[in-house]
Design an enzyme around this catalytic site. Structure first.
Site, PDB file in Angstrom:
ATOM      1  N   TYR A  57      -4.229 -28.780 -29.474  1.00  0.00           N
ATOM      2  CA  TYR A  57      -3.059 -28.408 -28.663  1.00  0.00           C
ATOM      3  C   TYR A  57      -2.281 -29.634 -28.184  1.00  0.00           C
ATOM      4  CZ  TYR A  57      -6.353 -24.586 -28.552  1.00  0.00           C
ATOM      5  OH  TYR A  57      -7.286 -23.654 -28.929  1.00  0.00           O
ATOM      6  N   HIS A  75      -0.388 -27.107 -40.425  1.00  0.00           N
ATOM      7  CA  HIS A  75      -1.771 -26.605 -40.382  1.00  0.00           C
ATOM      8  C   HIS A  75      -2.115 -26.063 -41.765  1.00  0.00           C
ATOM      9  CE1 HIS A  75      -0.370 -26.599 -36.223  1.00  0.00           C
ATOM     10  NE2 HIS A  75      -1.639 -26.755 -35.878  1.00  0.00           N
ATOM     11  N   HIS A 109     -12.539 -27.353 -31.452  1.00  0.00           N
ATOM     12  CA  HIS A 109     -11.142 -27.103 -31.093  1.00  0.00           C
ATOM     13  C   HIS A 109     -10.929 -26.597 -29.664  1.00  0.00           C
ATOM     14  CE1 HIS A 109      -6.886 -26.025 -31.779  1.00  0.00           C
ATOM     15  NE2 HIS A 109      -6.971 -26.809 -32.828  1.00  0.00           N
ATOM     16  N   ASP A 140      -3.619 -30.060 -39.653  1.00  0.00           N
ATOM     17  CA  ASP A 140      -4.681 -29.833 -38.678  1.00  0.00           C
ATOM     18  C   ASP A 140      -5.514 -28.592 -39.001  1.00  0.00           C
ATOM     19  OD1 ASP A 140      -3.404 -31.901 -37.388  1.00  0.00           O
ATOM     20  OD2 ASP A 140      -3.145 -30.839 -35.490  1.00  0.00           O
TER      21      ASP A 140
HETATM   22 NI    NI Z   1      -5.462 -27.611 -33.932  1.00  0.00          NI
END
Ligand code: NI
Length: 304
Positions: free
Chosen positions: A211, A261, A174, A120
């Site tokens: 999230y 990530h 985001h 991500d």
């Molecule tokens: Ni994210």
């Protein structure tokens, strides 16, 4: 939803187009029909646990057919050949180049152990290094990219897609989508769709809300499967490669969707170890769409 664009493709893909449209329509319908059922998740850990049941609703179809949804418009000849063979499929050059990159694969995740690595918040400065690691293991992954990063670095996204990975939407900037109006949520997805389409020629088929926060409005506006995860490496917190690798390797099960990530160098450095350990244990690294034979359920946590 632009199903026409999703199933657009060169001549040879024509035979599949009808099927692709039908499948896309089914996915869409399922998504809309279920939109009234509220699914609220704000806490990733809980979501992952709850999700195991949800994801079991879904199952697959044949990879070959379903995977043509939405990918037929891609080009990238050379890379698609390379990546097609990377999953061990005997694809002719003609087929690979006429259809696309990430779609055609012989991996049947009902029969072999599959895992979907997901990354991500990129693209970012470490993404290219990650692509090299993945290529070394012939692994495919799914990248949930942030629209504004795509607009800033379209070349990275293009290389990612050309290497056979799947590109999903992680919204434009985001935000926590559950705090936005329906119109704002829609705008977050629409703007990101445009940036991704400008970079790779197709609209992403999957979304992952920042999230992991979503509700009925978000799901309705997303208009495609919402992808969560079943293993959270907490890589953003630890920033420790050994720890991240250990978490991924210990928690994995066949059908897991693992969250990473790629904006953290510690995560990117952890990936070779993850690939090595899981390869030894017989895992195949597939995209989220491949994990579900091209037909993910409307909310994905894991498969199985
Ligand atoms: Ni994210």
């Amino acid at each position: 939803m632009d199903i026409g664009a999703m199933s657009r493709g060169p001549g040879q893909a024509g035979a599949r187009r009808g099927t692709a449209r039908a499948i896309a329509a089914v996915v869409l319908t399922a998504g809309l029909a279920g939109a009234g059922t509220l699914v609220t998740t704000t806490e990733p850990a809980q979501a992952a646990t709850t999700g195991e049941t949800v994801s079991s609703v879904s199952t697959a179809s044949s990879v070959g057919t379903a995977s043509s949804v939405g990918t037929a418009s891609s080009v990238g000849t050379a890379s698609s050949v390379g990546t097609a063979s990377s999953v061990g499929t005997a694809l002719s050059v003609g087929t690979a180049s006429s259809v696309s990159t990430a779609s055609e694969t012989g991996v049947n995740c009902r029969r072999v152990k599959c895992v979907a690595l997901t990354f991500d918040d990129g693209p970012g400065r470490y993404t290219d290094a990650l692509l090299r690691s993945l290529a070394a293991y012939r692994a495919r992954a799914t990248f949930f990219v942030v629209g504004q990063n795509v607009a800033a670095h379209p070349g990275i996204v293009r290389r990612t897609y050309a290497a056979g990975h799947e590109i999903g939407s992680h919204t434009w900037s985001h935000p926590d989508l559950t705090k936005l109006s329906a119109a704002s949520v829609r705008a977050q997805f629409a703007r990101t769709d445009r940036a991704i389409k400008a970079a790779i020629g197709i609209r992403p088929k999957l979304v992952r809300p920042p999230y992991g926060a979503f509700n009925a409005t978000v799901r309705l506006q997303a208009r495609r499967p919402v992808v969560m995860w079943s293993v959270d490496t907490l890589d953003w917190r630890h920033r420790d490669s050994a720890k991240v690798a250990r978490k991924a390797v210990r928690s994995v099960r066949p059908g897991s969707v693992i969250l990473f990530h790629d904006i953290h160098p510690s995560t990117v450095r952890a990936i070779p170890q993850v690939l090595k350990s899981l390869s030894k244990r017989g895992y195949r690294f597939v995209t989220v769409s491949q994990l579900f034979g091209g037909r993910p359920p409307r909310v994905v946590y894991s498969r199985g």
